[in-house]
Every structure is written in C-alpha cells, then in structure tokens.
Design an enzyme around this catalytic site. Sequence first.
Site, PDB file in Angstrom:
ATOM      1  CE1 TYR A 160      -3.626   1.889  -0.180  1.00  8.77           C
ATOM      2  CE2 TYR A 160      -2.761   2.704   1.600  1.00  8.77           C
ATOM      3  CZ  TYR A 160      -4.563   3.236   1.029  1.00  8.77           C
ATOM      4  OH  TYR A 160      -5.146   3.989   1.170  1.00  8.77           O
ATOM      5  CB  SER A 217      -7.296   2.547  -2.918  1.00  9.72           C
ATOM      6  OG  SER A 217      -7.940   4.303  -2.443  1.00  9.72           O
ATOM      7  CG  ASP A 219     -14.260   4.471  -6.158  1.00 13.45           C
ATOM      8  OD1 ASP A 219     -14.614   5.180  -5.212  1.00 13.45           O
ATOM      9  OD2 ASP A 219     -13.409   3.513  -6.161  1.00 13.45           O
ATOM     10  CG  HIS A 267     -12.601   2.956  -3.051  1.00 14.79           C
ATOM     11  ND1 HIS A 267     -11.768   3.831  -3.841  1.00 14.79           N
ATOM     12  CD2 HIS A 267     -11.733   3.086  -1.673  1.00 14.79           C
ATOM     13  CE1 HIS A 267     -10.870   3.757  -3.360  1.00 14.79           C
ATOM     14  NE2 HIS A 267     -10.189   3.288  -2.202  1.00 14.79           N
TER      15      HIS A 267
END
Length: 729
Positions: A499, A579, A662, A701
């Site tokens: 991430y 994301s 989203d 999302h």
Amino acid sequence: MLGGLRLLTFFLILLIGVVALVYAEDSPAEDSSAPSGLAGPPKAKVAPVEDTVQGHKIVDRYRYLEDPNDPDTKLYVEQELSYTRAILDPLPGRDKINARLSQLLEIGTVGAPQMGGKYYIHTRREGNQNQPILYVREGVNGGGDDRLAEKDRVLVDVNKMSTDGTVALDWWFAAEDGKYVAYGTSASGSEESTLRIVESATGKVLPDTIDRTRFASVAWMKDSSAFYYTRHPKKGEVPDGEEVYHVKVFYHQIGSDPAQDPLIFGEGRKPQDVPSVTLSEDDRWLLIDVGEGWTKTEMYLQDLQSKNPPLEITTGKDFLYDADFFAGKLYITTNEDAPHFRVFVADASNPKRENWKELIPQTDAVLQGASVTGGKLLAQYEHNVASELKLFGLDGKKLADIPLPAIGAVFSASGRYDRKEIFFGFQSFTVPPSIYRVDLTDVKSALWAKVDAPSIDPSAYDVRQVWYTSKDGTKIPMFVVSKKGIEKNGKNPTLLTGYGGFNISMTPTFDRSMFLWMEHGGIYAVANLRGGSEFGEDWHRAGMLDKKQSVFDDFIAAGEYLFAQKYTDRDHLAISGGSNGGLLMGAMITQRPELFRAVVCQVPLLDMLRYQNFQIAKLWIPEYGSADDAKQFNWLYAYSPYHHVKPGQEYPAILFMTGDTDTRVDPMHAKKMAALMQAEAKNGSSKERPILLWIDTKAGHGQGKPVVKQIEERTDMYSFLFWQLGIKP
C-alpha cells in the site's frame, strides 16, 4: 472507543487498500486456455485535448472518458465490459474457484462491542449474509461468556433493506447510557450515509433522519437527549461540486427538525478541513479535532457552560493531535516532536500548550492511540508491524501488558472511563477475527466472541517476517505466508501486495479468499512500504509528496528479494493493490513491467495531474501534492502512470477493476488507462496477455460491498491470475 488517534482512524476510512491472490506449473502456458475466436479489445474513440500545465504541453487523448454521461463513454464502457466477459467467462476452472470462494466467504466477521449502560452493542456477519448485522446484548460482565451469542438481539439488519444486499451499515455510535444508537446506512457502495436512531431496548427506529452524514462523527449527551455530529452541506449551499467538502459540526435534539439544527463549528474554514467531535463524560467540554490532511490536526476545546467560542489549544504546527477526557483533564496523544507518538495531560480549564505535561514518552514501538478506561490509560502500540496493548496509570506509570493470543493485529479496542472491562478484536494471517474481554481487576483475557472457520486448517500454514534492503539502503519488512514445508524452488507462484501511504499500516489480516491461493501452493507476500504508519510519522513522510518514489522503489526491491531468495521468478510473480495501492500498481506497470507476469489494479489513482478534480480527492493533496502547484507538478509528472505508458512496450497481463458508484477514487482513472494501454501497448490487443477493464455496477470503492459481489469480483480476479500463471484450479 480507543481514543488517541481517533481522527486519524476517521481519515483512514476515506481510503481502502485492496489485495488479491495464486499455483502454477513451472512456466505459464501462453495459449493453454486463451479464449479463441475473439476479436481484440474495442477501439476507444480518440479525442485529444491539449493543456499547458506548468509550462508543459499535456495531450490527453481520452479526456471524454472522465464524463460518465458522455455517450461515447457509455459506449466504451459497454464494449469493454463485453470484451472482458468474453475473456474471463470461458476460463477453465471458474466454477471450482467460485464454489471454493463461496465456501471461504461464509467465514463471518465480528466486531468489538461498544458499551452503554447495561448494553453491549456490536456487529456480526455469519454464513452467506451479505452485510454485518448490528446486535445488542444485555447484562453485566460483558453479557456473560455466551460464545454462541444466544443472548444477542438484532438492532439493525441492513440485509432486509435491499434485495441484492447493496445497502450497507457505514458506522454507528452508542449513547452513553446505551438507550439509543445512531447509525448510518448507504446504498450501492456510495457511502453517502443517512443517519438514523434506534432504541436499544425495543429496536424501534425513531423518526429523526439526517442525510449528508458521510463519515459522520457523533458525540452523545450523557442523558441521550441530544448529540453533536458532523454533516456535509446540501446542494446550493456551496459552489457546485464542493458538496463533498465543507464539513461542519451541528447539534441535534432528539425529536427536533434536523433542518433547524444549530451550527456549532466550521463556518469560514477551508473547504477540505474535516472536524470530528468528542464530549467529556460530564457534558461540559466539547473537543473538536480538525484534520488538515494526514499530517496535521488542530484541536479546539469549548466550555459548554460558557458562551465563549471554541479555543484552539494546539500550536498550529504540522503534527497530529487527539485527546480523551476524564475528571476535568485532557489526555492528549500526539506526534509533536515525537514521530512514534506520546501522551500529555492538561487541565481542561487551562488547556493551552504551555500547560501540558508529558505522561507517556515515545518508545521504539509506535503508539496507535490511548484512552481512559476504568480509571486507567489503555494504550495500543505497534512494534515491528505487530500489535501490543498496555495499561498505564493516570500518572503515566506502566501497570501491565495485556496478553494477546499470538503475534498479530488488534483491529479494534473499546472501553469506558467508568468500566472495569475492555474489549479488543484480534486477528492474524491465519487466525480468524476473535473478540476478547479483559477484566481490569486482574488483567486477564477471556474469549467473548469468535468467528468459526471449519473449512480451513490454520495450523497448515506458515507465517514469516523477512527484511530486505530497498534501493537507498532502507530496511523494509515483509510478511511471507504459505503452506508449511513449501520448497523454495524459484518458481513458486507468488502474489505480492502493498500500500505505502496515508499512515496506513499493513498489519497481519485474515483474508478469507487468500486460502484458495495458498491451498494451490501459492505464496502470499505483504510488503510494509514507506508511506504507511508501521514505524511512525517519519516512515509515513518518507513515502509522501516529493518522496513518493521511495514507495515504488521499496516495492520493486520486494520483488527482487523474492527472486534472489528463490521464492519465485518473473514468470510466476503477480501483484495486486487497490486505491493508493492501485497507484502503486500503476507505477509498477509503467516503471518495471518486466518484473511481473500479471497485475490486478483495483480502484486506482492513475492520472496524477488531474486526480484532485474528482470526488473527494482534494483531501489527498497534503499526501500527494497537486499539479496546480509548479513544484508539486514536477513530483507528480515524474511518476503519474497515465503519462508514462510507452508505445510498443510489452506489459504484464493487467486487470483494471473499478466501481461504477465509487465516490472516493473516480472510475475515470481505470477507464482512461485501459483505453490508452490497449491502444499503445505491444500486447494491447493480445488474447493471451490481455489488458482488461472490469467495472462493477452498484459498487463503490469497496466499503460495504455485499458478500455476493465479493464472490463475483474474486472469482474474476482468481480466474484471471490462475490463467495467467498456468494454475489448474
């Protein structure tokens, strides 16, 4: 709830990282299961738009795809979905993959309870339920040791609010005495919450209904007669398109008209400021924490017995602050001059910075938060990406370590100033979520609720933490999970994820679908990249703004480490992220395409020159920067994936995945990138190493996605990855 970095936790829910999955033979068979007789991808209309940005001419061939209502966009999406289904649907083994995923996702979820009066209020999802249900349990001492939850009574069941399971329970706040619970629901993954109130004793829903309460913060008055809360503006109150910003604090009396709720705080502030609220146990003090990105908060304290406006009690410096109340004092958690965070105490009646006293200094471990519970301070730490819980006296003296079941992650902890019990949720890569109750009189833990996982054997798997060296010499930790006794033959199918942003730590998490991967001999690797919170604020700042490339370098080094240690090779390595992790995938695609065989890029940010113009993305400018600033433009343009696609370059097989509704990361990113890569990449029209676009309707999302849609999504992901790595389901 555990205090400390409450506002930071609030910000973390504005983003979500997504991970994915993989067993292969010695080498992928390029055409063993490729669909035959299929034309290439649709040809997206090319309509160049030229901009001059900070002195650079930027040509965007697919600008129209930013508008979901453009007829050409609708046609493109329709054709892309048909093409993607024509590739994925015929893949062998889909039925087996779907059946096993359906079984694995029947493994439920459970949350730590909030306490109010005689009530214990928590969520649980079981079997094939699409969404968690909000339950209440009555009693003392945690409501008993009833692990079968026979005493639980349904308060809110959102599964009954839609036929397809797409209405989600977004958040909930129990009143101090437990009489009421305020909760938010939204449809189709939009997260556009509507606040309602349910009575705990009867399950009756009150008439009070407040919309525009996305990511709401709620603080109840002690007698449950009213609460402070945060709300977004309605259309027409702010410039068009800015309704997602301008969050303000209001006061609502039960039974009154929400349209008449008095404004308490927020007028005249910057549009992207995000407040949250906390009320002292005696109703005298209202704390308002205002977030300005992921590196700065300001604290305001209002004496509700006076007519004075809220007083700013922080220094205005670029640090994070949050606090909890008890007996007229503030217990403040901050990273001010302490990147691993520390705790101060101050009198609420004299709270200016010069009057703070340090209680708990920073340590090697990172303090995640601290709150008053049972007349003590409960502190949650993270040390080398594993959780720790500790108890301190109100004088800062350490009293005890709270034992955890294993090395893993505490995903929630709750207590109250007037209770001698706390609850915490625990999980790890191989341990399903469980809730423990701790009796503070003897600091002993007892299992309160657990998730049963009869279809897996956690003892069959091995979890290792390794350390590798990034490009600049920084040591980076990584978890490697697999079946016990797996041979490091240099060709093991491996899924690597990461991430690297927004102070989010990639702690050990129980991913149900990952067992499908590991059951087929696959290795799962999680790299703890800079940009997260694993090692404090310095670690976070080392991967943001002008240092974002360090995150990408860390991930590249993770792949190279897996090769060097004979875990896998380029033909057997897949990567996945969502994301901010989707941005990471985009950077890997464009910076080192030769390292990876397949990529799953979910709900991604990819056009970093225009990202700030869509949805809630202006909130992320403190993390990334903005092309509207000349200096920051240079950082963004240097890595923006959409602007680094090379004509004629062969790329990995790619599955871009996004959601139609989203409201965090706009689906335009995935649409534009797929169109560009299908037109420019050497393998843009390949049926064996394709570039695909997957768009889910009635999904956002990722938050609140029903189980039925999770199964559909993961069936496509695993089918794609198994195919690309030559896996036989």
